[in-house]
Design a protein around this motif. Structure first.
Motif, PDB file in Angstrom:
ATOM      1  N   LEU A   1       1.030  -1.286  -0.311  1.00 45.47           N
ATOM      2  CA  LEU A   1       0.283   0.061   0.058  1.00 45.47           C
ATOM      3  C   LEU A   1       0.666   1.090   0.069  1.00 45.47           C
ATOM      4  CD1 LEU A   1      -2.498  -1.091   2.556  1.00 45.47           C
ATOM      5  CD2 LEU A   1      -3.111  -0.897   0.120  1.00 45.47           C
TER       6      LEU A   1
ATOM      7  N   ARG B   1       1.779   2.003  -3.315  1.00 51.09           N
ATOM      8  CA  ARG B   1       0.985   2.430  -4.241  1.00 51.09           C
ATOM      9  C   ARG B   1       0.954   3.909  -3.817  1.00 51.09           C
ATOM     10  NH1 ARG B   1      -4.784  -0.469  -5.219  1.00 51.09           N
ATOM     11  NH2 ARG B   1      -6.055   0.913  -5.372  1.00 51.09           N
ATOM     12  N   THR B   2       0.905   4.326  -2.482  1.00 54.38           N
ATOM     13  CA  THR B   2       0.566   5.197  -2.365  1.00 54.38           C
ATOM     14  C   THR B   2       1.719   6.594  -2.682  1.00 54.38           C
ATOM     15  OG1 THR B   2      -0.913   4.824  -0.470  1.00 54.38           O
ATOM     16  CG2 THR B   2       0.447   6.986  -0.359  1.00 54.38           C
TER      17      THR B   2
ATOM     18  N   GLU C   1       1.137   6.881  -6.748  1.00 52.48           N
ATOM     19  CA  GLU C   1      -0.302   7.612  -6.474  1.00 52.48           C
ATOM     20  C   GLU C   1       0.425   9.300  -6.324  1.00 52.48           C
ATOM     21  OE1 GLU C   1      -4.361   6.150  -4.868  1.00 52.48           O
ATOM     22  OE2 GLU C   1      -2.779   6.172  -3.110  1.00 52.48           O
TER      23      GLU C   1
ATOM     24  N   LEU D   1      -2.202   6.146 -10.472  1.00 50.72           N
ATOM     25  CA  LEU D   1      -1.994   4.835 -10.413  1.00 50.72           C
ATOM     26  C   LEU D   1      -2.042   4.409 -12.545  1.00 50.72           C
ATOM     27  CD1 LEU D   1      -4.018   3.070  -7.680  1.00 50.72           C
ATOM     28  CD2 LEU D   1      -1.877   2.940  -8.396  1.00 50.72           C
TER      29      LEU D   1
ATOM     30  N   ARG E   1      -3.112  -1.000 -16.019  1.00 55.93           N
ATOM     31  CA  ARG E   1      -3.884  -0.902 -14.868  1.00 55.93           C
ATOM     32  C   ARG E   1      -4.729  -1.373 -13.583  1.00 55.93           C
ATOM     33  NH1 ARG E   1      -8.724   1.547 -13.045  1.00 55.93           N
ATOM     34  NH2 ARG E   1      -9.230   1.353 -15.639  1.00 55.93           N
TER      35      ARG E   1
ATOM     36  N   LEU F   1      -1.836  -3.689 -12.122  1.00 53.59           N
ATOM     37  CA  LEU F   1      -0.796  -2.643 -10.830  1.00 53.59           C
ATOM     38  C   LEU F   1      -2.157  -2.619 -10.059  1.00 53.59           C
ATOM     39  CD1 LEU F   1       1.048  -1.731 -10.477  1.00 53.59           C
ATOM     40  CD2 LEU F   1      -0.062   0.782 -11.313  1.00 53.59           C
ATOM     41  N   TYR F   2      -3.414  -1.953  -9.743  1.00 54.38           N
ATOM     42  CA  TYR F   2      -3.943  -2.036  -8.210  1.00 54.38           C
ATOM     43  C   TYR F   2      -4.311  -3.421  -7.785  1.00 54.38           C
ATOM     44  CZ  TYR F   2      -6.232   2.479  -9.620  1.00 54.38           C
ATOM     45  OH  TYR F   2      -6.672   3.460 -10.442  1.00 54.38           O
TER      46      TYR F   2
ATOM     47  N   LEU G   1      -0.326  -4.047  -6.483  1.00 61.00           N
ATOM     48  CA  LEU G   1      -0.338  -3.214  -5.530  1.00 61.00           C
ATOM     49  C   LEU G   1      -2.004  -2.724  -4.589  1.00 61.00           C
ATOM     50  CD1 LEU G   1       1.694  -0.687  -6.793  1.00 61.00           C
ATOM     51  CD2 LEU G   1       2.142  -2.006  -5.773  1.00 61.00           C
ATOM     52  N   SER G   2      -2.388  -3.840  -4.104  1.00 63.83           N
ATOM     53  CA  SER G   2      -3.537  -3.879  -3.009  1.00 63.83           C
ATOM     54  C   SER G   2      -3.363  -4.622  -1.633  1.00 63.83           C
ATOM     55  CB  SER G   2      -4.248  -5.252  -3.946  1.00 63.83           C
ATOM     56  OG  SER G   2      -4.201  -6.356  -3.831  1.00 63.83           O
TER      57      SER G   2
END
Length: 109
Positions: free
Chosen positions: A47, A50-51, A54, A59, A70, A73-74, A77-78
């Motif tokens: 996470l 991921r941040t 962002e 993302l 996309r 990647l979501y 990075l979950s």
């Protein structure tokens, strides 16, 4: 539920601060990446990455530049994600960072 005027979410504030201060982003990721060693706490490192993604383009942009879809990647990075080394390196490179190795302070060699 009404939205309070002038209130910013923690996540939005975090993204703003990380995008404004590169060294903060590096230290933030260093601390979070230590959690990748612990399977019970791995979500924190993912996470955090991921941040940072962002904060450095979003993302969708990071995914496109890293050559990853996309959606992938979501997922990656979950909290339950499991990135490959190739994906991890591509995301880090896209946000202007790289993976490095350090000696463990209490390593037995």
């Amino acid at each position: 539920m009404r939205k309070l005027k002038g209130v910013v979410s923690h996540h939005e504030r975090e993204i703003t601060e990380l995008s404004a201060d590169r060294e903060l982003a590096v230290e933030y990721l260093k601390a979070a990446m230590e959690s990748l060693d612990n399977p019970d706490d791995r979500a924190a490192g993912l996470l955090a990455l991921r941040t940072v993604a962002e904060a450095y383009g979003g993302l969708a942009v990071v995914a496109a530049e890293a050559g990853i879809s996309r959606e992938s990647l979501y997922r990656t990075l979950s909290p339950k994600g499991n990135p490959t080394l190739k994906t991890l390196l591509a995301v880090l490179k896209t946000v202007g960072l790289r993976l490095s190795v350090e000696s463990e302070p209490h390593a037995h060699v």
